[in-house]
Design a protein around this motif. Structure first.
Motif: not given
Length: 198
Positions: A55-60, A136-139, A144-156
């Motif tokens: 699949f293509p990766v696209k910008n904003l 990425q932060i600027s984008l 929004t100024d509200k963010c849920y961070i959902v990373m993989d459930g491993d130590p990293v």
């Protein structure tokens, strides 16, 4: 061709990706020298003779900045792409209206975006890794100024999630770090539980 299209549909179903989302993100199935599905650009030379989800990766703005491959063969890295600057948030060109209204759910990779959207969670975008940079932060801050961070459930994932939370908080974001059980990533958790523990 009909058989190959059926195989493509089965792969999408197994991955938990709806046909609507596959169409939206122009996902295709690369079969060495041709593609079935919704990817319509040329096959990059780098991926000729590969088999995988492409699949293509696209910008904003919807411009293609790279092409991404999730190999289904055992040859080469599982995930691969054409080189590009990681100053984008994957999926943002489609999800920013939802993020503007609901805040952002930040995940690691494209397949997290695909599966979450296939299960009705649309305010999501991916870092394409486990780090966040100032671009990425600027984008993100544009919507929004509200963010849920959902990373993989491993130590990293847990360690990097904490770093991302602290970095976003230093830029004035209201953040919540969501810890998934060990062995889960956002897409596998959503497929099993039909939602996220936000």
């Amino acid at each position: 061709m009909q058989k190959e299209t059926l195989i493509f549909s089965r792969i999408l179903s197994k991955k938990g990706i709806s046909d609507q989302v596959a169409r939206l993100f122009e996902i295709g199935l690369l079969l060495k020298d041709h593609i079935v599905g919704y990817y319509s650009d040329k096959i990059p030379f780098k991926f000729l003779n590969d088999v995988g989800i492409i699949f293509p990766v696209k910008n904003l703005y919807g411009d293609i900045v790279s092409v991404y491959l999730r190999r289904l063969s055992k040859e080469g890295p599982k995930y691969d792409s054409l080189p590009f600057e990681k100053n984008i948030l994957f999926g943002l060109h489609k999800t920013f209206p939802f993020i503007y209204k609901q805040g952002a759910i930040l995940v690691e990779g494209p397949f997290d975006v695909f599966v979450l959207m296939s299960h009705g969670i649309h305010n999501v975008c991916a870092l394409l890794g486990t780090n966040i940079n100032i671009y990425q932060i600027s984008l993100l801050r544009r919507f929004t100024d509200k963010c849920y961070i959902v990373m993989d459930g491993d130590p990293v994932g847990r360690s990097k999630g904490t770093e991302i939370r602290d970095k976003l908080a230093s830029y004035g974001f209201e953040t919540k770090l969501v810890f998934l059980p060990v062995g889960y990533d956002p897409d596998s958790y959503v497929k099993q539980y039909r939602g996220l523990p936000l």
